[in-house]
Each structure stands twice: as C-alpha cells, then as structure tokens.
Design a protein around this motif. Structure first.
Motif, PDB file in Angstrom:
ATOM      1  N   GLN A   8       0.821  -1.204   0.000  1.00 42.76           N
ATOM      2  CA  GLN A   8       0.000   0.000   0.000  1.00 42.76           C
ATOM      3  C   GLN A   8       0.859   1.260   0.000  1.00 42.76           C
ATOM      4  O   GLN A   8       0.452   2.287  -0.550  1.00 42.76           O
ATOM      5  CB  GLN A   8      -0.942   0.012   1.200  1.00 42.76           C
ATOM      6  N   ALA A   9       2.067   1.175   0.554  1.00 37.04           N
ATOM      7  CA  ALA A   9       2.972   2.317   0.506  1.00 37.04           C
ATOM      8  C   ALA A   9       3.479   2.550  -0.914  1.00 37.04           C
ATOM      9  O   ALA A   9       3.620   3.691  -1.356  1.00 37.04           O
ATOM     10  CB  ALA A   9       4.145   2.101   1.461  1.00 37.04           C
ATOM     11  N   LEU A  25       0.764   4.189  -2.804  1.00 33.98           N
ATOM     12  CA  LEU A  25       0.692   5.600  -2.428  1.00 33.98           C
ATOM     13  C   LEU A  25       1.749   6.413  -3.166  1.00 33.98           C
ATOM     14  O   LEU A  25       1.479   7.506  -3.676  1.00 33.98           O
ATOM     15  CB  LEU A  25       0.889   5.740  -0.916  1.00 33.98           C
ATOM     16  N   THR A  74       0.760   6.723  -6.880  1.00 35.38           N
ATOM     17  CA  THR A  74      -0.362   7.651  -7.029  1.00 35.38           C
ATOM     18  C   THR A  74       0.088   9.090  -6.869  1.00 35.38           C
ATOM     19  O   THR A  74      -0.366   9.980  -7.590  1.00 35.38           O
ATOM     20  CB  THR A  74      -1.456   7.322  -5.991  1.00 35.38           C
ATOM     21  N   SER A  75       0.990   9.316  -5.920  1.00 31.38           N
ATOM     22  CA  SER A  75       1.535  10.659  -5.736  1.00 31.38           C
ATOM     23  C   SER A  75       2.263  11.128  -6.989  1.00 31.38           C
ATOM     24  O   SER A  75       2.101  12.272  -7.430  1.00 31.38           O
ATOM     25  CB  SER A  75       2.488  10.670  -4.532  1.00 31.38           C
ATOM     26  N   VAL A  94      -6.166  11.334   0.181  1.00 31.26           N
ATOM     27  CA  VAL A  94      -5.642  10.264   1.028  1.00 31.26           C
ATOM     28  C   VAL A  94      -6.364  10.234   2.370  1.00 31.26           C
ATOM     29  O   VAL A  94      -6.680   9.162   2.899  1.00 31.26           O
ATOM     30  CB  VAL A  94      -4.121  10.437   1.217  1.00 31.26           C
ATOM     31  N   THR A 126      -9.671   8.691   1.788  1.00 30.24           N
ATOM     32  CA  THR A 126      -9.494   7.251   1.592  1.00 30.24           C
ATOM     33  C   THR A 126      -9.245   6.551   2.925  1.00 30.24           C
ATOM     34  O   THR A 126      -9.789   5.474   3.196  1.00 30.24           O
ATOM     35  CB  THR A 126      -8.324   6.980   0.636  1.00 30.24           C
ATOM     36  N   ASN A 127      -8.424   7.176   3.756  1.00 30.06           N
ATOM     37  CA  ASN A 127      -8.129   6.602   5.070  1.00 30.06           C
ATOM     38  C   ASN A 127      -9.388   6.508   5.919  1.00 30.06           C
ATOM     39  O   ASN A 127      -9.630   5.510   6.609  1.00 30.06           O
ATOM     40  CB  ASN A 127      -7.081   7.456   5.778  1.00 30.06           C
ATOM     41  N   PHE A 169      -3.257   5.200   6.119  1.00 30.11           N
ATOM     42  CA  PHE A 169      -2.422   6.168   5.413  1.00 30.11           C
ATOM     43  C   PHE A 169      -2.208   7.405   6.275  1.00 30.11           C
ATOM     44  O   PHE A 169      -2.361   8.524   5.808  1.00 30.11           O
ATOM     45  CB  PHE A 169      -3.069   6.575   4.081  1.00 30.11           C
ATOM     46  N   TYR A 203       3.941   8.138   5.804  1.00 35.96           N
ATOM     47  CA  TYR A 203       3.189   8.196   4.553  1.00 35.96           C
ATOM     48  C   TYR A 203       3.308   9.566   3.886  1.00 35.96           C
ATOM     49  O   TYR A 203       3.219   9.668   2.664  1.00 35.96           O
ATOM     50  CB  TYR A 203       1.728   7.831   4.801  1.00 35.96           C
ATOM     51  N   SER A 236       4.592  10.050   0.064  1.00 33.94           N
ATOM     52  CA  SER A 236       3.894  10.846  -0.945  1.00 33.94           C
ATOM     53  C   SER A 236       4.795  11.955  -1.486  1.00 33.94           C
ATOM     54  O   SER A 236       4.791  12.237  -2.690  1.00 33.94           O
ATOM     55  CB  SER A 236       2.613  11.447  -0.350  1.00 33.94           C
TER      56      SER A 236
END
Length: 240
Positions: A32-33, A36, A39-40, A87, A90-91, A105, A110, A114
């Motif tokens: 998931q990191a 992230l 996506t960033s 984010v 989403t979190n 996140f 995190y 990002s």
C-alpha cells in the motif's frame, strides 16, 4: 564508439541514489505504501499536464518563462493539497471497513512517501533525457561554467528537488492536518523561490549559484521539518 559508463553511473547515483535509499527504507516492504508513492507521482504528472495546457492555450506565456514557472508551481502545490485530502478521505473510508487498523495512510511516514513520489516524478522528468546522453563518448558543458558537465549539474539539481519535495510533502500534510494556512503558503512560496533559481541558468549564469542556493534551502527547510516533527538525531549519530 566508446561508451562512458562511469560518468553515467555516477550521475545516476547522485540523482536517484538518495531517493532509492529512502524508498527501500520507507515503502519497499509494503504494497500500500508503493501504491501511495505511484499515485503521488501520478498527481505530479497531472500538474505537469495542466501546466502544459496553460502553456499551449496562453500563447503570450511562451515568451515569459517566469510566468509559466509560477503556474507550474501553483498547479503542483494545488494537486499536492488535493492528493493529501484524497488520502485522508481514503483513510477515513477504509477505517470504517477495516477491523485491523484505523490509520492505513496516516503519519509522517506516509507523508514522506507521498513527497518522495512527487520528487521522483519531478526528477525523472527533469533529468532522464539529459542522463541518457551521459553514456556517450562526449560531454556537454553549461555556458556559465565550462568546467562543469551538464550531466553533473542536472544530477545535483534532480537530487535536491527530490529532497525538497519530501520536506514539502511533510509540511503540507501537517499544515492541512492542523489547518495552518501560513504553513501551506510558506510551502508554496519556498517552492516558487527554489524553482525560480533555474531562471539563473536561462540568464547565462553559472548553475553553481542555483545549486548552492537550492541545497541551502534544503538544509534550512529540512532542519525546520526535522524540528517540527520532533525528529531524533541519535540514530544518525550512531552511524558515524
């Protein structure tokens, strides 16, 4: 034709070595990191697309690089804020359906990831085309400093911008968390100032001035970020 691999690998290490190390330490072990980070980087590409559209639509801006730079920075910081808010949403949504954790996140780690995604995307766009020429038999020098290859100056600038984006990512997330508008404005202004240093190269000045000023800004902003997040210097001292 001889291939000069040593300069190529050296410049590659300068430009992307610190970001690769930070990636391995913060994101590589967690899927998931990594998502992230990617996506960033995608959000940074969106800001680049918006800047390009403005440049194409506003014909007079093509003659004024400084105005184009202002729009580019504003789009980058606007998309950074939008990304952090996304984010957080989403979190919040994932927290309602997850039984294991409520902060998927959340936290400085995190924010670092990002910011790293932003920085890596910026560095790759800035430097990959230049780096691709570094493996050739010849070299190019900057007009302001005939003794400094453009590959080295570009690598140093790519590296420092990655570090700055990590700090800006941390400060932006903290500013939104605490609703500190002065902090958010400071992030945008500092980004604008550092980016404006590249105009010195266009004016024919040595890139050394821009590089020294950028690393000075990284030292100041990095120290402020370290203090603001109550960082511990003891682990670093143990490495010495």
């Amino acid at each position: 034709m001889a291939v000069n691999w040593l300069p190529f690998l050296g410049c590659l290490s300068i430009a992307f070595g610190p970001s690769a190390t930070l990636f391995l330490c913060t994101a590589a072990q967690e899927a998931q990191a990594v998502i992230l980070l990617i996506t960033s980087a995608f959000f940074w590409l969106i800001s680049l697309l918006l800047s390009s559209l403005v440049w194409l639509a506003a014909v007079p801006l093509r003659k004024h690089l400084a105005l184009t730079l202002v729009f580019s920075v504003l789009f980058q910081e606007g998309l950074r804020i939008l990304f952090v808010l996304m984010v957080k949403k989403t979190n919040s949504a994932l927290s309602r359906i997850s039984r294991e954790t409520t902060d998927l996140f959340h936290g400085p780690r995190y924010s670092i990831i990002s910011g790293l995604g932003y920085g890596v995307a910026s560095a790759m766009f800035m430097y990959v085309n230049v780096l691709s020429e570094a493996s050739g038999p010849g070299t190019y020098y900057t007009p302001g400093t005939p003794s400094m290859p453009i590959f080295l100056s570009g690598a140093l600038q790519a590296s420092v911008m990655t570090g700055l984006h990590v700090c800006w990512g941390l400060l932006c997330a903290d500013g939104l968390e605490k609703k500190s508008w002065p902090l958010l404005i400071s992030v945008t202004l500092s980004h604008l100032v550092v980016s404006s240093l590249t105009l010195l190269n266009e004016a024919g000045y040595s890139p050394v001035y821009a590089i020294v000023c950028a690393y000075t800004a990284l030292l100041i902003i990095g120290a402020y970020t370290f203090i603001r997040f109550r960082g511990d210097i003891k682990p670093f001292l143990k490495l010495l």
